[in-house]
Scaffold this motif. Structure first.
Motif, PDB file in Angstrom:
ATOM      1  N   THR A   4      -4.420  -0.601  18.751  1.00 23.73           N
ATOM      2  CA  THR A   4      -5.736   0.182  18.758  1.00 23.73           C
ATOM      3  C   THR A   4      -6.100   0.525  17.290  1.00 23.73           C
ATOM      4  OG1 THR A   4      -4.342   2.516  18.343  1.00 23.73           O
ATOM      5  CG2 THR A   4      -4.673   1.413  20.657  1.00 23.73           C
ATOM      6  N   LEU A   5      -7.570   1.110  17.139  1.00 17.57           N
ATOM      7  CA  LEU A   5      -8.083   1.318  15.860  1.00 17.57           C
ATOM      8  C   LEU A   5      -6.920   2.411  15.116  1.00 17.57           C
ATOM      9  CD1 LEU A   5     -11.868   1.551  16.532  1.00 17.57           C
ATOM     10  CD2 LEU A   5     -10.356   0.072  14.915  1.00 17.57           C
ATOM     11  N   ALA A   6      -6.469   3.132  15.874  1.00  9.71           N
ATOM     12  CA  ALA A   6      -5.562   4.242  15.349  1.00  9.71           C
ATOM     13  C   ALA A   6      -4.219   3.661  14.357  1.00  9.71           C
ATOM     14  CB  ALA A   6      -4.808   5.081  16.276  1.00  9.71           C
ATOM     15  N   HIS A   7      -4.014   2.446  14.691  1.00 10.56           N
ATOM     16  CA  HIS A   7      -2.881   1.929  14.016  1.00 10.56           C
ATOM     17  C   HIS A   7      -3.364   1.311  12.620  1.00 10.56           C
ATOM     18  CE1 HIS A   7      -1.300   0.829  18.074  1.00 10.56           C
ATOM     19  NE2 HIS A   7      -0.003   1.424  17.433  1.00 10.56           N
ATOM     20  N   GLY A   8      -4.647   1.544  12.260  1.00 13.72           N
ATOM     21  CA  GLY A   8      -4.880   1.167  10.938  1.00 13.72           C
ATOM     22  C   GLY A   8      -5.411   2.420  10.399  1.00 13.72           C
ATOM     23  N   SER A   9      -5.080   3.537  10.506  1.00  7.87           N
ATOM     24  CA  SER A   9      -5.577   4.748  10.095  1.00  7.87           C
ATOM     25  C   SER A   9      -4.769   5.474   9.082  1.00  7.87           C
ATOM     26  CB  SER A   9      -5.763   5.866  11.258  1.00  7.87           C
ATOM     27  OG  SER A   9      -4.315   6.133  11.651  1.00  7.87           O
ATOM     28  N   GLY A  10      -3.702   4.782   8.857  1.00  7.91           N
ATOM     29  CA  GLY A  10      -2.730   5.311   7.823  1.00  7.91           C
ATOM     30  C   GLY A  10      -1.905   6.597   8.256  1.00  7.91           C
ATOM     31  N   GLY A  11      -2.391   7.026   9.717  1.00  9.24           N
ATOM     32  CA  GLY A  11      -1.633   8.188  10.137  1.00  9.24           C
ATOM     33  C   GLY A  11      -0.120   7.916  10.913  1.00  9.24           C
ATOM     34  N   LYS A  12      -0.135   8.695  11.880  1.00 10.40           N
ATOM     35  CA  LYS A  12       1.066   8.598  12.807  1.00 10.40           C
ATOM     36  C   LYS A  12       1.294   7.190  13.393  1.00 10.40           C
ATOM     37  CE  LYS A  12       2.356  13.262  13.931  1.00 10.40           C
ATOM     38  NZ  LYS A  12       2.536  14.349  14.930  1.00 10.40           N
ATOM     39  N   ALA A  13       0.164   6.783  13.987  1.00 12.15           N
ATOM     40  CA  ALA A  13       0.065   5.396  14.575  1.00 12.15           C
ATOM     41  C   ALA A  13       0.494   4.235  13.549  1.00 12.15           C
ATOM     42  CB  ALA A  13      -1.045   5.188  15.356  1.00 12.15           C
ATOM     43  N   SER A  14      -0.125   4.238  12.443  1.00  8.04           N
ATOM     44  CA  SER A  14       0.027   3.448  11.350  1.00  8.04           C
ATOM     45  C   SER A  14       1.636   3.425  11.128  1.00  8.04           C
ATOM     46  CB  SER A  14      -0.664   3.503  10.255  1.00  8.04           C
ATOM     47  OG  SER A  14      -1.934   3.502  10.302  1.00  8.04           O
ATOM     48  N   ARG A  15       2.061   4.593  10.759  1.00  4.86           N
ATOM     49  CA  ARG A  15       3.533   4.603  10.253  1.00  4.86           C
ATOM     50  C   ARG A  15       4.493   4.117  11.364  1.00  4.86           C
ATOM     51  NH1 ARG A  15       6.030   6.196   5.447  1.00  4.86           N
ATOM     52  NH2 ARG A  15       8.208   6.781   5.680  1.00  4.86           N
ATOM     53  N   THR A  16       4.082   4.433  12.721  1.00  5.49           N
ATOM     54  CA  THR A  16       5.018   3.950  13.805  1.00  5.49           C
ATOM     55  C   THR A  16       5.027   2.414  14.067  1.00  5.49           C
ATOM     56  OG1 THR A  16       4.740   5.888  14.941  1.00  5.49           O
ATOM     57  CG2 THR A  16       5.486   4.015  16.211  1.00  5.49           C
ATOM     58  N   LEU A  17       3.592   1.733  13.747  1.00  2.88           N
ATOM     59  CA  LEU A  17       3.574   0.370  13.792  1.00  2.88           C
ATOM     60  C   LEU A  17       4.373  -0.395  12.648  1.00  2.88           C
ATOM     61  CD1 LEU A  17       2.289  -2.112  15.066  1.00  2.88           C
ATOM     62  CD2 LEU A  17       0.447  -1.683  13.144  1.00  2.88           C
ATOM     63  N   VAL A  18       4.472   0.310  11.416  1.00  2.84           N
ATOM     64  CA  VAL A  18       5.233  -0.400  10.344  1.00  2.84           C
ATOM     65  C   VAL A  18       6.581  -0.287  10.478  1.00  2.84           C
ATOM     66  CG1 VAL A  18       5.408   0.199   7.850  1.00  2.84           C
ATOM     67  CG2 VAL A  18       3.376   0.070   8.709  1.00  2.84           C
ATOM     68  N   GLU A  19       7.116   0.882  11.046  1.00  2.09           N
ATOM     69  CA  GLU A  19       8.561   0.896  11.175  1.00  2.09           C
ATOM     70  C   GLU A  19       9.033   0.179  12.416  1.00  2.09           C
ATOM     71  OE1 GLU A  19       9.568   5.256  11.210  1.00  2.09           O
ATOM     72  OE2 GLU A  19       9.143   5.494   9.008  1.00  2.09           O
ATOM     73  N   ALA A  20       8.285   0.449  13.517  1.00  2.15           N
ATOM     74  CA  ALA A  20       8.858  -0.294  14.746  1.00  2.15           C
ATOM     75  C   ALA A  20       8.645  -1.921  14.744  1.00  2.15           C
ATOM     76  CB  ALA A  20       7.845   0.107  16.122  1.00  2.15           C
ATOM     77  N   VAL A  21       7.751  -2.458  13.986  1.00  2.00           N
ATOM     78  CA  VAL A  21       7.342  -3.842  14.199  1.00  2.00           C
ATOM     79  C   VAL A  21       7.619  -4.447  12.811  1.00  2.00           C
ATOM     80  CG1 VAL A  21       5.662  -5.648  14.277  1.00  2.00           C
ATOM     81  CG2 VAL A  21       5.757  -3.533  15.783  1.00  2.00           C
ATOM     82  N   PHE A  22       7.095  -4.150  11.659  1.00  2.00           N
ATOM     83  CA  PHE A  22       7.212  -4.637  10.329  1.00  2.00           C
ATOM     84  C   PHE A  22       8.693  -4.539   9.724  1.00  2.00           C
ATOM     85  CE2 PHE A  22       2.491  -4.147  10.763  1.00  2.00           C
ATOM     86  CZ  PHE A  22       2.124  -5.493  11.126  1.00  2.00           C
ATOM     87  N   LEU A  23       9.040  -3.364   9.721  1.00  2.67           N
ATOM     88  CA  LEU A  23      10.350  -2.842   9.102  1.00  2.67           C
ATOM     89  C   LEU A  23      11.438  -3.460  10.009  1.00  2.67           C
ATOM     90  CD1 LEU A  23      10.361   0.669   7.517  1.00  2.67           C
ATOM     91  CD2 LEU A  23      10.603  -1.425   6.497  1.00  2.67           C
ATOM     92  N   GLU A  24      11.266  -3.619  11.283  1.00  2.88           N
ATOM     93  CA  GLU A  24      12.264  -4.057  12.271  1.00  2.88           C
ATOM     94  C   GLU A  24      12.472  -5.670  11.592  1.00  2.88           C
ATOM     95  OE1 GLU A  24      12.869  -5.057  16.989  1.00  2.88           O
ATOM     96  OE2 GLU A  24      12.377  -2.974  16.197  1.00  2.88           O
ATOM     97  N   SER A  25      11.275  -6.480  11.469  1.00  9.01           N
ATOM     98  CA  SER A  25      11.445  -7.774  11.389  1.00  9.01           C
ATOM     99  C   SER A  25      11.756  -8.066   9.917  1.00  9.01           C
ATOM    100  CB  SER A  25      10.053  -8.510  11.715  1.00  9.01           C
ATOM    101  OG  SER A  25       9.714  -8.187  12.910  1.00  9.01           O
ATOM    102  N   PHE A  26      10.991  -7.505   8.826  1.00  7.20           N
ATOM    103  CA  PHE A  26      11.210  -7.794   7.594  1.00  7.20           C
ATOM    104  C   PHE A  26      12.074  -6.842   6.658  1.00  7.20           C
ATOM    105  CE2 PHE A  26       6.554  -8.679   8.649  1.00  7.20           C
ATOM    106  CZ  PHE A  26       7.062 -10.052   9.103  1.00  7.20           C
ATOM    107  N   GLY A  27      12.815  -5.764   7.460  1.00  8.52           N
ATOM    108  CA  GLY A  27      13.308  -4.840   6.642  1.00  8.52           C
ATOM    109  C   GLY A  27      14.322  -5.382   5.469  1.00  8.52           C
ATOM    110  N   ASN A  28      14.130  -4.930   4.207  1.00  7.71           N
ATOM    111  CA  ASN A  28      15.075  -5.108   3.148  1.00  7.71           C
ATOM    112  C   ASN A  28      14.897  -4.040   2.007  1.00  7.71           C
ATOM    113  OD1 ASN A  28      13.016  -5.973   0.942  1.00  7.71           O
ATOM    114  ND2 ASN A  28      12.618  -7.184   2.792  1.00  7.71           N
ATOM    115  N   PRO A  29      15.795  -3.970   1.176  1.00  8.60           N
ATOM    116  CA  PRO A  29      15.846  -2.876   0.149  1.00  8.60           C
ATOM    117  C   PRO A  29      14.685  -2.724  -0.459  1.00  8.60           C
ATOM    118  CG  PRO A  29      17.962  -3.749   0.051  1.00  8.60           C
ATOM    119  CD  PRO A  29      16.993  -4.824   1.159  1.00  8.60           C
ATOM    120  N   LEU A  30      13.652  -4.050  -0.822  1.00 13.18           N
ATOM    121  CA  LEU A  30      12.610  -3.881  -1.750  1.00 13.18           C
ATOM    122  C   LEU A  30      11.390  -3.384  -0.935  1.00 13.18           C
ATOM    123  CD1 LEU A  30      12.780  -7.190  -3.599  1.00 13.18           C
ATOM    124  CD2 LEU A  30      13.228  -5.046  -4.551  1.00 13.18           C
ATOM    125  N   LEU A  31      11.338  -3.690   0.497  1.00 12.27           N
ATOM    126  CA  LEU A  31      10.244  -3.281   1.492  1.00 12.27           C
ATOM    127  C   LEU A  31      10.562  -1.634   1.791  1.00 12.27           C
ATOM    128  CD1 LEU A  31       7.907  -3.824   2.919  1.00 12.27           C
ATOM    129  CD2 LEU A  31       9.247  -4.770   4.662  1.00 12.27           C
TER     130      LEU A  31
END
Length: 357
Positions: free
Chosen positions: A33-60
């Protein structure tokens, strides 16, 4: 022997990774949704649940504005960002200088001297070449002002109707000179480098969505020269307040360090036209994006000298101390209102101002 600041940084990264493991984010939506690009709660959840889950490492894991790298003994900062602002041209700037300044600022708040940028263009069939020349000329001027060079890039074209004229992706690299210590503690001061919310409101006015006539330009600007002047002081954290505004930055700082950020409403610099537009929209100026403002946490002892140094620079002439870091309540942002009350300033929910950068 490792620098004490680096040891502190490593400990904080490990703590944050462990916290993320314990509170595994869950993305409930089945579509973006557009909220996933807002920088708020939805963005944070998207980053942690999708991108960190796939790419997580100490630098990221720190999820800061830039990754801090060490290559053959050289301390570098590396960042990337994409720009989809609508309209492409607006008072005070356009998508071109916005892309350069935004990338420069992500490096600058990481304590780096920006050096080189990339520029990737996604163009829609039928986009006017004159508009593209205007955008690239703007990027060149912004790069010259910031003291960086655009050294590589890419161009793709999509079919008519499959884009929106022009999107830009940039990446940037810089040499890290004196990174913020990350050792945020109670008693530290919270500063902003100027009036907030101007970019977001400028975009809304340029879209003609508000019945307001105002001569308000975007605040887009390169902050590397301004922030470099803080070298003599004990700077704990720096973030540029883009999507989600100052409120999001303060929430991230409070959460990351398990401390409270307590700010004074009357101390926050907001121009009357920005405040008026926000009242019409029913939103708090603290959630509105800036593109040339930074939030800085500095030691309480250095507060006044740091403020004076910021105000001596043209881009920091209206800098202000807006609050302090406290022990309690941990992880929360509190706003002391002009009426004498106190309220919690949470992460943004939804996206009242989409496509502002």
């Amino acid at each position: 022997m490792k620098d004490e600041r680096l040891l502190i940084k490593e400990e904080q990264v490990l703590e944050r990774i462990e916290r993320a493991r314990r509170r595994k984010a869950r993305l409930r939506e089945q579509a973006i949704t557009l909220a996933h690009g807002s920088g708020g709660k939805a963005s944070r959840t998207l980053v942690e649940a999708v991108f960190l889950e796939s790419f997580g490492n100490p630098l990221l894991a720190p999820l800061d504005d830039a990754a801090c790298l060490s290559i053959d003994g050289a301390a570098l900062a590396f960042t990337t960002d994409s720009y989809v602002v609508s309209p492409l041209f607006f008072p005070g700037g356009d998508i071109g200088d916005l892309a350069v300044n935004g990338t420069v600022n992500d490096l600058a708040v990481s304590g780096a001297d920006p050096l080189h940028l990339s520029a990737g263009f996604i163009l829609e069939e039928g986009f006017a070449v004159d508009d593209l020349r205007r955008i690239t000329a703007s990027m060149r001027r912004a790069a010259d002002e910031a003291g960086v060079t655009i050294v590589t890039g890419d161009t793709k074209v999509v079919e008519r109707g499959k884009g929106d004229g022009c999107y830009i992706n940039t990446a940037g690299v810089g040499v890290t000179r004196r990174p913020p210590s990350g050792d945020v503690r109670a008693g530290d001061a919270i500063l902003v480098t100027g009036p907030i919310g101007e970019h977001g409101v400028t975009i809304m006015l340029a879209r003609g969505e508000l019945d307001i006539e105002a001569d308000l330009p975007s605040d887009t600007a390169p902050l590397n020269g301004l922030l470099e002047s803080l070298g003599p002081f004990a700077v704990r954290r720096m973030r540029d307040a883009t999507r989600g505004g100052v409120a999001t930055v303060l929430n991230e700082i409070a959460t990351d360090h398990g401390l409270a950020a307590v700010v004074e409403e009357e101390a926050i610099p907001v121009r009357p036209v920005v405040r008026g537009a926000c009242e019409l929209l029913g939103i708090d100026p603290m959630y509105v994006a800036c593109e040339g403002r930074a939030v800085i946490v500095v030691s309480g002892e250095d507060c006044e000298d740091a403020l004076a140094t910021l105000r001596a620079h043209p881009l920091g002439a209206e800098a202000a101390v807006i609050g302090r870091i406290k022990d309690d309540p941990p992880g929360l942002v509190l706003l002391k209102t002009a009426f004498g009350g106190t309220r919690i300033v949470d992460l943004l929910v939804g996206d009242p101002l989409p496509r502002i950068c």
